[in-house]
Write a protein that holds these residues in place. Structure first.
Motif, short mmCIF file in Angstrom:
data_model
loop_
_atom_site.label_atom_id
_atom_site.label_comp_id
_atom_site.label_asym_id
_atom_site.label_seq_id
_atom_site.Cartn_x
_atom_site.Cartn_y
_atom_site.Cartn_z
N ALA A 21 0.83 -1.20 0.00
CA ALA A 21 0.00 0.00 0.00
C ALA A 21 0.86 1.24 0.00
O ALA A 21 1.86 1.32 0.70
CB ALA A 21 -0.92 0.00 1.22
N GLN A 22 0.45 2.20 -0.79
CA GLN A 22 1.12 3.50 -0.77
C GLN A 22 0.23 4.46 0.01
O GLN A 22 -0.98 4.29 0.06
CB GLN A 22 1.31 4.00 -2.19
CG GLN A 22 2.17 3.08 -3.03
CD GLN A 22 2.21 3.55 -4.48
OE1 GLN A 22 1.85 4.66 -4.79
NE2 GLN A 22 2.66 2.68 -5.35
N ASP A 23 0.85 5.45 0.61
CA ASP A 23 0.05 6.44 1.32
C ASP A 23 -0.84 7.15 0.31
O ASP A 23 -0.43 7.50 -0.79
CB ASP A 23 0.96 7.48 2.00
CG ASP A 23 1.71 6.89 3.18
OD1 ASP A 23 1.21 5.92 3.76
OD2 ASP A 23 2.79 7.41 3.51
N LEU A 24 -2.08 7.36 0.72
CA LEU A 24 -3.01 8.10 -0.13
C LEU A 24 -2.79 9.58 0.07
O LEU A 24 -2.43 10.04 1.15
CB LEU A 24 -4.46 7.72 0.21
CG LEU A 24 -4.83 6.27 -0.04
CD1 LEU A 24 -6.22 5.98 0.46
CD2 LEU A 24 -4.74 5.95 -1.52
N ASP A 25 -3.04 10.35 -0.98
CA ASP A 25 -2.88 11.80 -0.90
C ASP A 25 -3.71 12.36 0.25
O ASP A 25 -4.88 12.07 0.36
CB ASP A 25 -3.33 12.46 -2.19
CG ASP A 25 -2.50 11.99 -3.40
OD1 ASP A 25 -3.00 12.16 -4.50
OD2 ASP A 25 -1.40 11.48 -3.19
N GLY A 26 -3.11 13.11 1.12
CA GLY A 26 -3.82 13.73 2.21
C GLY A 26 -4.05 12.86 3.41
O GLY A 26 -4.54 13.31 4.43
#
Length: 191
Positions: free
Chosen positions: A184-189
């Motif tokens: 998982a990548q960090d989601l924007d915001g």
């Protein structure tokens, strides 16, 4: 904003998916659970819209006809499926975990090849049978059917990206959390 990653979790009945998933969900604020629809009746303690969307067979078949499911499957005389609209809405804001059967996971993979498939395996077939019997709410006939189905499901684990053995709940949850952190990548915001 980027879309959240999809994680499909499968495992045989009695393997402890619900217990493991509760720990996984509690550990990450950026995860949402995709609630499936089913035609089976609620079990004690299950809540509408939390554990499942409980619908009639006629409603489910109408949803199939209108393309309302990402994937669906039938087993043990009932339908189970992932409503597409609620999944897409959750995926806009978070990573999403689906608790689905192998056929559903394979349908998901065909439609969304970047989904991560994780299979939870029991330590042994004997332990799985012990867990099913310890529930106390399952007839001998149902246990035999579930064990037969479980063998087929476990055989399908070779088609998953990851196989995690649930011999200890915390260790199993930690391994799934490690996989999620890696994929998982960090989601924007943030969430």
């Amino acid at each position: 904003m980027s879309k959240g990653k999809l994680f499909a979790i499968s495992g045989a009945s009695g393997v402890g998916k619900s217990t493991v998933l509760a720990k996984v969900m509690a550990a990450r604020k950026d995860l949402r659970f995709s609630v499936s629809a089913t035609t089976r009746p609620p079990r004690p303690g299950e809540a509408e819209g939390v554990n499942y969307f409980f619908v009639t067979r006629e409603k489910f078949e109408d949803m199939i006809a209108h393309g309302a499911f990402l994937e669906y499957d039938a087993h043990e005389g009932n339908y189970y499926g992932t409503p597409l609209a609620q999944l897409e809405e959750k995926q806009k804001k978070s990573h999403v975990i689906l608790d689905i059967e192998p056929n559903g996971a394979f349908n998901l993979r065909r439609k969304m090849p970047d989904a991560v498939l994780i299979f939870i395996m029991p330590p042994s077939r004997e332990e799985l049978e012990r867990r099913l019997r310890s529930r106390g709410d399952t007839s001998e006939e149902q246990i035999a059917m579930r064990l037969h189905r479980a063998q087929w499901e476990m055989d399908q684990s070779v088609h998953y990206d990851y196989v995690v053995v649930n011999d200890q709940v915390d260790a199993c949850a930690d391994e799934i959390l490690r996989i999620i952190a890696e994929k998982a990548q960090d989601l924007d915001g943030g969430i």
